[in-house]
Write a protein that holds these residues in place. Structure first.
Motif, PDB file in Angstrom:
ATOM      1  N   LEU A  74      -3.084  15.759  -7.540  1.00  0.00           N
ATOM      2  CA  LEU A  74      -2.307  17.010  -7.153  1.00  0.00           C
ATOM      3  C   LEU A  74      -2.678  17.771  -5.711  1.00  0.00           C
ATOM      4  O   LEU A  74      -1.806  18.356  -4.968  1.00  0.00           O
ATOM      5  CB  LEU A  74      -2.048  18.168  -8.411  1.00  0.00           C
ATOM      6  N   ALA A  75      -3.923  17.801  -5.595  1.00  0.00           N
ATOM      7  CA  ALA A  75      -4.266  18.544  -4.686  1.00  0.00           C
ATOM      8  C   ALA A  75      -4.979  17.616  -3.307  1.00  0.00           C
ATOM      9  O   ALA A  75      -4.802  17.986  -1.973  1.00  0.00           O
ATOM     10  CB  ALA A  75      -5.411  19.516  -5.014  1.00  0.00           C
ATOM     11  N   VAL A  76      -5.620  16.440  -3.724  1.00  0.00           N
ATOM     12  CA  VAL A  76      -6.264  15.726  -2.366  1.00  0.00           C
ATOM     13  C   VAL A  76      -5.281  14.793  -1.720  1.00  0.00           C
ATOM     14  O   VAL A  76      -5.076  14.764  -0.663  1.00  0.00           O
ATOM     15  CB  VAL A  76      -7.437  15.072  -3.008  1.00  0.00           C
ATOM     16  N   ALA A  77      -4.497  14.047  -2.868  1.00  0.00           N
ATOM     17  CA  ALA A  77      -3.455  12.864  -2.190  1.00  0.00           C
ATOM     18  C   ALA A  77      -2.452  13.416  -1.165  1.00  0.00           C
ATOM     19  O   ALA A  77      -2.175  12.945  -0.168  1.00  0.00           O
ATOM     20  CB  ALA A  77      -2.576  12.465  -3.396  1.00  0.00           C
ATOM     21  N   PRO A  78      -2.040  14.892  -1.202  1.00  0.00           N
ATOM     22  CA  PRO A  78      -1.269  15.232  -0.305  1.00  0.00           C
ATOM     23  C   PRO A  78      -1.559  15.313   1.314  1.00  0.00           C
ATOM     24  O   PRO A  78      -1.115  15.307   2.357  1.00  0.00           O
ATOM     25  CB  PRO A  78      -0.627  16.640  -0.979  1.00  0.00           C
ATOM     26  N   LEU A  79      -3.155  15.600   1.290  1.00  0.00           N
ATOM     27  CA  LEU A  79      -3.941  15.543   2.328  1.00  0.00           C
ATOM     28  C   LEU A  79      -3.754  14.347   3.346  1.00  0.00           C
ATOM     29  O   LEU A  79      -3.910  14.239   4.720  1.00  0.00           O
ATOM     30  CB  LEU A  79      -5.190  15.916   2.339  1.00  0.00           C
ATOM     31  N   SER A  80      -3.115  13.109   2.637  1.00  0.00           N
ATOM     32  CA  SER A  80      -2.899  11.981   3.551  1.00  0.00           C
ATOM     33  C   SER A  80      -1.766  12.339   4.782  1.00  0.00           C
ATOM     34  O   SER A  80      -1.908  11.322   5.690  1.00  0.00           O
ATOM     35  CB  SER A  80      -2.366  10.723   2.734  1.00  0.00           C
ATOM     36  N   SER A 138      -1.938   7.040  -2.197  1.00  0.00           N
ATOM     37  CA  SER A 138      -1.975   6.512  -0.932  1.00  0.00           C
ATOM     38  C   SER A 138      -1.626   4.803  -0.677  1.00  0.00           C
ATOM     39  O   SER A 138      -1.181   4.377   0.183  1.00  0.00           O
ATOM     40  CB  SER A 138      -3.290   6.816  -0.202  1.00  0.00           C
ATOM     41  N   ALA A 139      -2.233   4.404  -1.766  1.00  0.00           N
ATOM     42  CA  ALA A 139      -2.132   2.865  -1.622  1.00  0.00           C
ATOM     43  C   ALA A 139      -0.681   2.563  -2.178  1.00  0.00           C
ATOM     44  O   ALA A 139       0.054   1.625  -1.361  1.00  0.00           O
ATOM     45  CB  ALA A 139      -2.945   2.033  -2.855  1.00  0.00           C
ATOM     46  N   VAL A 140      -0.014   3.335  -2.972  1.00  0.00           N
ATOM     47  CA  VAL A 140       1.242   2.938  -3.184  1.00  0.00           C
ATOM     48  C   VAL A 140       2.379   3.384  -1.797  1.00  0.00           C
ATOM     49  O   VAL A 140       3.152   2.580  -1.516  1.00  0.00           O
ATOM     50  CB  VAL A 140       1.802   3.862  -4.149  1.00  0.00           C
ATOM     51  N   ALA A 141       1.879   4.474  -1.289  1.00  0.00           N
ATOM     52  CA  ALA A 141       2.677   4.917  -0.172  1.00  0.00           C
ATOM     53  C   ALA A 141       2.569   3.822   1.101  1.00  0.00           C
ATOM     54  O   ALA A 141       3.552   3.678   1.836  1.00  0.00           O
ATOM     55  CB  ALA A 141       2.118   6.545   0.452  1.00  0.00           C
ATOM     56  N   LEU A 142       1.374   3.434   1.198  1.00  0.00           N
ATOM     57  CA  LEU A 142       1.102   2.556   2.334  1.00  0.00           C
ATOM     58  C   LEU A 142       1.889   1.317   2.258  1.00  0.00           C
ATOM     59  O   LEU A 142       2.398   0.566   3.086  1.00  0.00           O
ATOM     60  CB  LEU A 142      -0.316   2.338   2.589  1.00  0.00           C
ATOM     61  N   THR A 143       1.716   0.757   1.122  1.00  0.00           N
ATOM     62  CA  THR A 143       2.381  -0.578   0.598  1.00  0.00           C
ATOM     63  C   THR A 143       3.987  -0.524   0.812  1.00  0.00           C
ATOM     64  O   THR A 143       4.571  -1.159   1.413  1.00  0.00           O
ATOM     65  CB  THR A 143       2.415  -0.750  -1.099  1.00  0.00           C
TER      66      THR A 143
END
Length: 450
Positions: free
Chosen positions: A76-82, A131-136
């Motif tokens: 919830l908090a760290v992933a959006p920093l990507s 991030s792994a899902v988004a980059l894929t």
């Protein structure tokens, strides 16, 4: 001379999937594999620690929950920093983070230290997955997007299975610390391949001062057959939109779909963790042999691994909404059949549990692919991260509700009959999404074709 403007989506859609894209899938799947390994390893370590440290039963739940709470913070908090730092950087940082804190777990001397270290490990684990899902998705053609995401998330389930196998080999000979050392060394070894072979997000590179040149370098490496002239500029999907925020998920066109996705994630993970947590206890209470308990408990995860390719192909070719709706309806039927199978022979019990696991564990991966398809590029990491975070609440609630029913003297058959209804509700949620957003997507595609 004016620079050539190139549509990146057109390059990705027109080219056959090549070695560069499969490398992205493989590296992301390896990261998810280590994520799953570390998440499950603690389940085998805590019983050994409980004996060694003479821990009371009531404290064990806090040890398990520490990493789950950390996972939610990561999602919830760290992933959006990507969006600010890039998916590749986020994946590398989170990998180092959960590797270091897993290593430090070896030196824990009391429960307070262990809980704190598991919490920090969970933050790293939670930041990696979105991030792994988004980059894929960013480098996958739409015709293969769901398949690629399911293959990546299949790594998570394989990590669950291998953690059990490794625990059986390492812990009797070398103790619980050996499993933690493997769980720390493997992600540290993965950092170098991530740094060398994993491309950075094009959406992130586009915002850099030398973005066009760096984007060209990535595209030339991934698509060597495409001629891209130096000095070209690049267009990405949704590049005119503002950067994602959490509030963007719950307003405008994506609001209703976001709420429905959160409900489906919550229900699916509640069912998955209910099965993983309570099947051993229920089967033991019904006097099944220990070997049967082990195999039946492993079947949902094994079925989830085997579900990745067929479900991914079905979502890409038939459509994600129709596929998931059907999957959940069938899953509800098989959960109801499991209830009756407790009084039958072992073979029929294993068949029904396997099929229910195919739908529930496969549904867990499939709904992540649905979220990745549903959200546009600018919202993908934030959307997937928040859906996983909300789903994690279901992962906590499912075993708790089942425990309350078990304490209230419900039989395993009655509990499994009851749990068929939330799965059916999840199917209704996906069906509702399909009625609204599936028709919109088809209309948009017909408009683009003309």
């Amino acid at each position: 001379m004016a620079s050539l403007s190139i549509d990146v989506a057109e390059i990705i859609e027109r080219q056959k999937a090549g070695a560069g894209q499969y490398t992205v899938v493989l590296l992301c799947a390896l990261l998810m594999f280590l994520d799953g390994f570390d998440t499950q390893a603690i389940s085998y370590i805590v019983p050994a620690l409980s004996k060694q440290w003479h821990l009371p039963r009531e404290i064990l739940g806090s040890i398990f929950s520490a990493a789950l709470v950390g996972l939610m913070v990561g999602y919830l908090a760290v992933a959006p920093l990507s969006a600010r730092f890039g998916h590749k950087r986020m994946m590398m940082t989170s990998t180092v983070l959960f590797a270091v804190f897993t290593m430090l777990t070896v030196f824990a001397t009391n429960v307070t230290e262990l809980i704190g270290l598991r919490f920090m490990t969970g933050i790293g684990l939670g930041a990696a997955a979105p991030s792994a899902v988004a980059l894929t998705c960013e480098f996958a053609p739409k015709r293969l997007r769901s398949t690629f995401v399911l293959l990546v998330y299949c790594g998570f389930s394989l990590g669950f299975v291998v953690a059990g196998l490794a625990a059986g080999v390492l812990m009797p000979a070398h103790g619980w610390k050996s499993l933690m050392l493997v769980g720390a060394a493997a992600p540290l070894a993965l950092v170098a391949p991530l740094a060398w072979w994993l491309p950075e997000s094009l959406a992130f590179l586009q915002r850099r001062p030398d973005g066009a040149a760096r984007m060209r370098a990535v595209l030339v490496r991934l698509f060597p057959r495409v001629a891209i002239a130096p000095g070209s500029t690049f267009r990405l999907e949704d590049e005119s939109e503002q950067r994602a925020s959490v509030m963007t998920l719950v307003r405008g066109r994506t609001a209703a779909g976001t709420v429905l996705l959160w409900i489906v994630f919550f229900l699916n993970l509640a069912e998955f963790y209910f099965m993983q947590s309570w099947l051993p206890t229920m089967l033991t209470g019904l006097q099944y042999a220990p070997s049967t308990v082990v195999w039946v408990t492993a079947l949902p995860t094994i079925a989830g691994v085997l579900s990745a390719v067929p479900l991914g192909l079905a979502m890409d070719r038939i459509g994600p909404y129709a596929t998931l709706t059907t999957l959940y309806v069938v899953g509800a039927v098989f959960l109801w059949l499991v209830a009756g199978a407790f009084s039958g022979n072992v073979a029929w019990l294993m068949v029904t549990v396997f099929c229910a696991g195919f739908c529930i564990s496969g549904g867990q991966k499939s709904v992540i692919a649905l979220a990745a398809v549903y959200y546009p590029q600018r919202l993908r990491s934030t959307g997937v991260g928040w859906a996983l975070g909300i789903g994690r609440l279901g992962g906590i609630a499912g075993p708790l509700v089942a425990g309350m029913l078990y304490t209230a003297r419900w039989t395993p058959a009655e509990i499994f009959s009851f749990t068929a209804w939330p799965v059916l509700a999840a199917g209704c949620g996906v069906f509702a999404m399909g009625r609204v957003y599936g028709s919109r997507a088809r209309t948009a595609e017909r408009g683009a074709a003309h």
